[in-house]
Write a protein that holds these residues in place. Structure first.
Motif, PDB file in Angstrom:
ATOM      1  N   TYR A   9     -18.902  -3.310  -6.291  1.00 27.64           N
ATOM      2  CA  TYR A   9     -18.839  -4.755  -6.523  1.00 27.64           C
ATOM      3  C   TYR A   9     -19.716  -5.160  -7.707  1.00 27.64           C
ATOM      4  O   TYR A   9     -19.315  -5.982  -8.530  1.00 27.64           O
ATOM      5  CB  TYR A   9     -19.270  -5.529  -5.278  1.00 27.64           C
ATOM      6  N   VAL A  26     -18.402  -6.954 -11.106  1.00 29.56           N
ATOM      7  CA  VAL A  26     -18.909  -8.244 -11.597  1.00 29.56           C
ATOM      8  C   VAL A  26     -19.389  -8.109 -13.037  1.00 29.56           C
ATOM      9  O   VAL A  26     -19.146  -8.989 -13.872  1.00 29.56           O
ATOM     10  CB  VAL A  26     -20.041  -8.763 -10.681  1.00 29.56           C
ATOM     11  N   PHE A  33     -16.391  -8.152 -15.264  1.00 33.09           N
ATOM     12  CA  PHE A  33     -15.885  -9.522 -15.406  1.00 33.09           C
ATOM     13  C   PHE A  33     -16.732 -10.291 -16.411  1.00 33.09           C
ATOM     14  O   PHE A  33     -16.213 -11.106 -17.178  1.00 33.09           O
ATOM     15  CB  PHE A  33     -15.902 -10.248 -14.048  1.00 33.09           C
ATOM     16  N   THR A  34     -18.024 -10.043 -16.405  1.00 30.46           N
ATOM     17  CA  THR A  34     -18.930 -10.729 -17.325  1.00 30.46           C
ATOM     18  C   THR A  34     -18.594 -10.403 -18.777  1.00 30.46           C
ATOM     19  O   THR A  34     -18.711 -11.265 -19.658  1.00 30.46           O
ATOM     20  CB  THR A  34     -20.391 -10.365 -17.013  1.00 30.46           C
ATOM     21  N   GLY A  90     -12.469  -4.623 -13.534  1.00 29.28           N
ATOM     22  CA  GLY A  90     -13.337  -5.277 -12.549  1.00 29.28           C
ATOM     23  C   GLY A  90     -12.607  -5.510 -11.233  1.00 29.28           C
ATOM     24  O   GLY A  90     -13.150  -5.275 -10.154  1.00 29.28           O
ATOM     25  N   PHE A 111     -13.280  -4.147  -7.426  1.00 33.96           N
ATOM     26  CA  PHE A 111     -13.347  -4.995  -6.230  1.00 33.96           C
ATOM     27  C   PHE A 111     -12.446  -4.425  -5.132  1.00 33.96           C
ATOM     28  O   PHE A 111     -12.831  -4.365  -3.967  1.00 33.96           O
ATOM     29  CB  PHE A 111     -12.901  -6.422  -6.541  1.00 33.96           C
ATOM     30  N   SER A 146      -9.825 -15.672  -4.322  1.00 27.53           N
ATOM     31  CA  SER A 146     -11.082 -16.389  -4.135  1.00 27.53           C
ATOM     32  C   SER A 146     -11.159 -17.026  -2.755  1.00 27.53           C
ATOM     33  O   SER A 146     -12.209 -17.003  -2.103  1.00 27.53           O
ATOM     34  CB  SER A 146     -11.245 -17.465  -5.214  1.00 27.53           C
TER      35      SER A 146
END
Length: 165
Positions: free
Chosen positions: A4, A8, A11-12, A39, A43, A101
């Motif tokens: 995870y 993340v 994604f950044t 990413g 996940f 989400s």
């Protein structure tokens, strides 16, 4: 948890590409799509690892860790589908990210409930939840008379954690 965290961070990279002024649009799109795809795959892999730890695929022992892991897997699948759709249909991609989400939000609520019940391994470290007392509650507090409370914070506390986190 490492999967995870790495997801993340990837994604950044894509989000940072959108903020760099003067970056050509094709480079921005390339970085965004590929970092979101990798990413999202991480996940999904994290959710799969949680399902293996919580025996989601091999048992029907329905407990909070089982459901938390399952929802994390489904949320990761939605994110992965959304990342793939980004190359073809941006609206459908955004919808899949929205569904993922929402599913992650449900999973997070389950994890807060697990924390409230002193299952500090959450769905990431399932073995930690089975220490001590039968029934899966961790034996953090000793069995003295002053430590007989079954939870560490009230339902109001759980509500405020949901609202403010």
């Amino acid at each position: 948890a490492f999967l995870y965290l790495t997801g993340v961070l990837l994604f950044t990279v894509g989000l940072a590409a959108e903020l760099i002024p003067g970056l050509p649009k094709d480079v921005e799109t390339f970085l965004l799509n590929w970092s979101f795809l990798f990413g999202s795959l991480l996940f999904f892999a994290g959710g799969f690892a949680e399902c293996v730890q919580n025996r989601t695929f091999t048992s029907l022992e329905f407990h909070k860790g089982w459901f938390g892991a399952l929802f994390n897997l489904i949320g990761g699948a939605c994110f992965t589908i959304g990342a793939i759709l980004a190359w073809f249909d941006s609206k459908a991609s955004c919808n899949m990210y929205g569904y993922g989400s929402a599913i992650y939000m449900v999973s997070s609520s389950i994890l807060v409930s697990m924390w409230k019940d002193e299952q500090f391994g959450l769905s990431f470290l399932a073995a930690l939840n089975h220490l001590g007392r039968p029934g899966g509650l961790a034996a953090v507090a000793s069995n003295t008379a002053e430590n007989q409370s079954p939870s560490t914070f009230s339902m109001w506390g759980a509500f405020f954690v949901h609202v403010y986190c």
